[in-house]
Design a protein around this motif. Sequence first.
Motif, PDB file in Angstrom:
ATOM      1  N   ILE A 293       0.997  -1.269   0.246  1.00  0.00           N
ATOM      2  CA  ILE A 293       0.253  -0.067  -0.056  1.00  0.00           C
ATOM      3  C   ILE A 293       0.834   1.096   0.074  1.00  0.00           C
ATOM      4  N   SER A 294       2.209   1.098   0.673  1.00  0.00           N
ATOM      5  CA  SER A 294       2.741   2.344   0.548  1.00  0.00           C
ATOM      6  C   SER A 294       4.284   2.128  -0.171  1.00  0.00           C
ATOM      7  N   GLY A 301      14.177   2.229   5.199  1.00  0.00           N
ATOM      8  CA  GLY A 301      14.261   2.113   6.451  1.00  0.00           C
ATOM      9  C   GLY A 301      12.589   1.715   7.006  1.00  0.00           C
ATOM     10  N   GLY A 302      11.750   2.531   6.302  1.00  0.00           N
ATOM     11  CA  GLY A 302      10.323   2.085   6.573  1.00  0.00           C
ATOM     12  C   GLY A 302       9.788   0.739   5.996  1.00  0.00           C
ATOM     13  N   ALA A 303      10.501   0.763   5.070  1.00  0.00           N
ATOM     14  CA  ALA A 303      10.116  -0.705   4.036  1.00  0.00           C
ATOM     15  C   ALA A 303      10.716  -1.980   5.245  1.00  0.00           C
ATOM     16  N   ILE A 350      -2.284   0.974   8.213  1.00  0.00           N
ATOM     17  CA  ILE A 350      -2.038   1.629   9.308  1.00  0.00           C
ATOM     18  C   ILE A 350      -0.677   2.481   8.926  1.00  0.00           C
ATOM     19  N   GLY A 351       0.310   1.674   8.714  1.00  0.00           N
ATOM     20  CA  GLY A 351       1.301   2.223   8.301  1.00  0.00           C
ATOM     21  C   GLY A 351       1.466   3.245   7.122  1.00  0.00           C
ATOM     22  N   SER A 352       0.325   2.855   6.175  1.00  0.00           N
ATOM     23  CA  SER A 352       0.548   4.090   5.157  1.00  0.00           C
ATOM     24  C   SER A 352      -0.249   5.476   5.829  1.00  0.00           C
TER      25      SER A 352
END
Length: 470
Positions: A293-294, A301-303, A350-352
């Motif tokens: 989704i993102s 780092g987020g990935a 939620i992360g997106s």
Amino acid sequence: MSIVFSASLRCQLPVLLLIFQGAFIAIFILFFSFEEPFSYLNTSNVTATAGEDDLDIFPLFKDVHIMLFAGLGLMLSFLRLYGFGGIAINFLIANFSIQWAMVVQGFFYHFKHWMIHLRLNNILEAEFAAVTALISAGAVLGRTSPVQLILLSALEIPLFVVNDWLVNKYFHILDIGGTVAIHIFSCYFGLGMSQILYQPSLQRGHKKETTTSNSDLLSLLGTIFLWIFWPSFNSVLAKNREAQHRAIVNTFLALSSGTMTTFAMSSLVDKRGRISLAHLQNASLAGGVAVGISADLISPGGALSIGCIASMACTLGFQYLSPFLAKKIKLQDQCGIHNLHGVPGIIGTIGSIVVILLEPIDTYGSSLHETLYSNGLDEQPILGVLGNTETWTSKGQALQQAAALGVTIGVSLFGGYITGLLMRLPCFFHPFREDFFDDQLYFQVPEDIENKWISNEKLQEHLLVPLKQI
């Protein structure tokens, strides 16, 4: 081991398939054609660019093809006596769903002047729709007949198209990899259907609901196929090459992080520190679901973080959540689609929302700017959740993401319940409990399979005698 063959299966399956195939042929003859002129060699024509664009995505299209037919099929072959069913019925449902999705999407999106112009992109969109049917079928793997699974696909595909329109055209969700539209939808559709098709006799398991080293190895090979080609799945619908590049890299990072986390968590939750093949076959892919989704928005780092969290949640889901749900709400999830597609999908959504609220616009790159803004303006009016025209804001987009998630879960559960009720009708063929998870009812299997099952049963009985004496 005796199998009672049913005359209704012999009649229903071929008749149903031939009727559908005949209808598809008639519809394609009457309403489908190539856009004229459609030649990427004629660069003076406007449609030449479209032809070239379609050929540009062909390598990614092939990757999705391999995921759909080889990866998912092999992954579903983990049951010792249902390997043919896992691979071959996956092959059947995929082909039926793609043709049916092309018809539904064609009339829903592309029907103009009594004609639907067919392009490679139409097949790609249909394959994404087919994925939802295959994922949902995993919840009832081995305990439903091909006739029932054809009905599942026939009902789920149109509902998927409607929900996909809602989340993309009405809620304007940012979801390049289909985390909400594909994974969340197919998961809760399958779970709703599975709950209606609940089998009390399976509470304590089934003697054929087991695996072998070979079947687990094939399933793990399917997982690796999916793992390798998942970056193509998450990036093929990107708006431009910059977004596609970020989606490919971020998907790989999430998958890699998730794989390492899966090895660690699987060993951690086992009393002897051993690694579960069921965890590897599923949780190593959870990062690809969650990051979809993102994938074109987040940082490297987020990935890595999303992949780690999603795989951790998936492993714990197999270990603790699935037994809890089976006991408390009588939810039988044969392939654990809730752990692989549902929970990571929610984590990814939620992360997106967190990314949209906290990250400055500049970090998203030009592709998000093109998605949210028009003509280089700082603000673009979009359709709000309630249908009113609003100016884009990060808070508004976060609400759109959350609303799309809630609507998708509601629509998919409702569709799953209705489909489950229809699948229970006596007019459709239902396998008996003793025929669950067994290829012999549907395929001409080699004799060694039956002999192997009988010999293994006798061996188990023989080994139980000294164990009981001890």
